[in-house]
Motif scaffolding. Structure first.
Motif, PDB file in Angstrom:
ATOM      1  N   ILE A   1       0.877  -1.182   0.000  1.00  0.00           N
ATOM      2  CA  ILE A   1       0.000   0.000   0.000  1.00  0.00           C
ATOM      3  C   ILE A   1       0.911   1.229   0.000  1.00  0.00           C
ATOM      4  CG2 ILE A   1      -1.646   1.329   1.406  1.00  0.00           C
ATOM      5  CD1 ILE A   1      -2.729  -1.450   2.340  1.00  0.00           C
ATOM      6  N   PRO A   2       0.688   2.198  -0.933  1.00  0.00           N
ATOM      7  CA  PRO A   2       1.673   3.264  -1.145  1.00  0.00           C
ATOM      8  C   PRO A   2       2.200   3.953   0.121  1.00  0.00           C
ATOM      9  CG  PRO A   2      -0.026   3.387  -2.804  1.00  0.00           C
ATOM     10  CD  PRO A   2      -0.430   2.291  -1.875  1.00  0.00           C
ATOM     11  N   GLY A   3       1.296   4.436   0.987  1.00  0.00           N
ATOM     12  CA  GLY A   3       1.755   5.156   2.176  1.00  0.00           C
ATOM     13  C   GLY A   3       2.596   4.286   3.089  1.00  0.00           C
ATOM     14  N   LYS A   4       2.122   3.067   3.306  1.00  0.00           N
ATOM     15  CA  LYS A   4       2.797   2.128   4.198  1.00  0.00           C
ATOM     16  C   LYS A   4       4.184   1.751   3.654  1.00  0.00           C
ATOM     17  CE  LYS A   4       1.838  -2.432   6.239  1.00  0.00           C
ATOM     18  NZ  LYS A   4       0.907  -3.581   6.199  1.00  0.00           N
TER      19      LYS A   4
ATOM     20  N   LEU B   1       6.003   3.414   1.416  1.00  0.00           N
ATOM     21  CA  LEU B   1       6.859   4.601   1.325  1.00  0.00           C
ATOM     22  C   LEU B   1       7.523   4.928   2.659  1.00  0.00           C
ATOM     23  CD1 LEU B   1       7.531   6.514  -0.995  1.00  0.00           C
ATOM     24  CD2 LEU B   1       5.633   7.954  -0.295  1.00  0.00           C
ATOM     25  N   LYS B   2       6.779   4.701   3.749  1.00  0.00           N
ATOM     26  CA  LYS B   2       7.289   5.025   5.092  1.00  0.00           C
ATOM     27  C   LYS B   2       8.527   4.200   5.463  1.00  0.00           C
ATOM     28  CE  LYS B   2       3.229   6.580   7.614  1.00  0.00           C
ATOM     29  NZ  LYS B   2       2.134   6.099   8.443  1.00  0.00           N
ATOM     30  N   ARG B   3       8.726   3.097   4.776  1.00  0.00           N
ATOM     31  CA  ARG B   3       9.854   2.217   5.119  1.00  0.00           C
ATOM     32  C   ARG B   3      11.200   2.771   4.632  1.00  0.00           C
ATOM     33  NH1 ARG B   3       7.680  -3.832   3.718  1.00  0.00           N
ATOM     34  NH2 ARG B   3       9.824  -4.367   4.255  1.00  0.00           N
TER      35      ARG B   3
ATOM     36  N   ILE C   1      10.266   9.433  -4.698  1.00  0.00           N
ATOM     37  CA  ILE C   1       8.941   9.031  -4.194  1.00  0.00           C
ATOM     38  C   ILE C   1       8.124   8.435  -5.339  1.00  0.00           C
ATOM     39  CG2 ILE C   1       6.746   9.874  -3.240  1.00  0.00           C
ATOM     40  CD1 ILE C   1       8.327  11.994  -1.738  1.00  0.00           C
TER      41      ILE C   1
ATOM     42  N   LYS D   1       6.747   4.511  -5.551  1.00  0.00           N
ATOM     43  CA  LYS D   1       5.324   4.212  -5.768  1.00  0.00           C
ATOM     44  C   LYS D   1       5.130   3.364  -7.030  1.00  0.00           C
ATOM     45  CE  LYS D   1       3.207   8.140  -3.397  1.00  0.00           C
ATOM     46  NZ  LYS D   1       2.580   9.458  -3.579  1.00  0.00           N
TER      47      LYS D   1
ATOM     48  N   SER E   1       3.499  -0.271  -7.288  1.00  0.00           N
ATOM     49  CA  SER E   1       2.328  -0.437  -8.145  1.00  0.00           C
ATOM     50  C   SER E   1       2.535  -1.573  -9.159  1.00  0.00           C
ATOM     51  CB  SER E   1       2.054   0.889  -8.851  1.00  0.00           C
ATOM     52  OG  SER E   1       1.151   0.714  -9.876  1.00  0.00           O
TER      53      SER E   1
END
Lengths: 163, 56
Positions: free
Chosen positions: A14-17, A19-21, A32, A36, A40
């Protein structure tokens, strides 16, 4: 120390999850976008994404997919390194856990090892990539990649050992 | 800052003859084999350590 390559899929992408890593270079918003895109592609099952973890810490990831060679070589395929990413603080760092290799060297060598294994039962014989920046060409050359003639920046690594 | 990235670009549909020949005949250079052997060894050691830790 624990060095692991983990295949990531499903809700972990999931993009937000996802990306946070990762720690990105804030001056490069394209990082970024590319993270993503990698997530995807994998979510759509068009690629496989492998994360390098050392002692449970995320270090970087590589996304690979397989494509058919253009029609001149029907039935032949190549493995494409679609995205390679290393968190900002680990870039160009020789890591003790990797016996002095950088995260990029380790990830790319893991891709090579997996590709060599798969090449014994799947008809592909090269890894292909397109460096995001010309400054990366010396790095890829140092790990064995060559420029592909007259193809504007593509590089390749043969999966063919001398007999 | 050097970006550690490759991007998703497909080979062109019409590959020049020189590129086709390279893809068909080139062999893996020694530095790739040596790096791969080192990475495989690191992975083996890590898996071994994990087994030992699980058994302890």
């Amino acid at each position: 120390m624990s060095v692991e390559i983990l295949s990531v899929s499903g809700t972990d992408l999931i993009p937000g999850k996802f990306l946070k890593r990762w720690q990105i270079n804030r001056e490069r918003p394209d990082e970024i976008v590319n993270i993503k895109k990698a997530a995807s592609l994998t979510t759509k099952e068009q690629a496989k994404l492998h994360v390098l973890q050392i002692d449970g810490r995320d270090i970087g990831f590589v996304t690979v997919d397989i494509h058919q060679l253009p029609k001149v070589n029907p039935g032949k395929y190549y493995l494409q390194v679609a995205f390679l990413f290393v968190s900002k603080q680990y870039r160009k760092v020789n890591l003790d856990a990797l016996e002095g290799l950088t995260a990029s060297e380790y990830l790319m060598s893991t891709v090579f090892n997996k590709a060599m294994d798969a090449a014994s039962f799947f008809p592909f014989s090269n890894i292909v990539l397109y460096p995001a920046d010309e400054k990366l060409i010396p790095f890829y050359t140092s790990i064995g990649y060559s420029m592909l003639a007259r193809t504007k920046g593509f590089m390749f690594l043969p999966l063919r050992t001398e007999s | 800052m050097l970006l550690t990235f490759s991007v998703d670009m497909r080979l062109p549909e019409k590959l020049p003859k020189e590129a086709r020949n390279q893809l068909a005949t080139a062999v893996t250079p020694p530095q790739a084999l040596s790096l791969a052997a080192k990475a495989a060894n690191i992975a083996r050691k890590s898996a071994h350590n994990k087994l030992i830790a699980a058994a302890a």
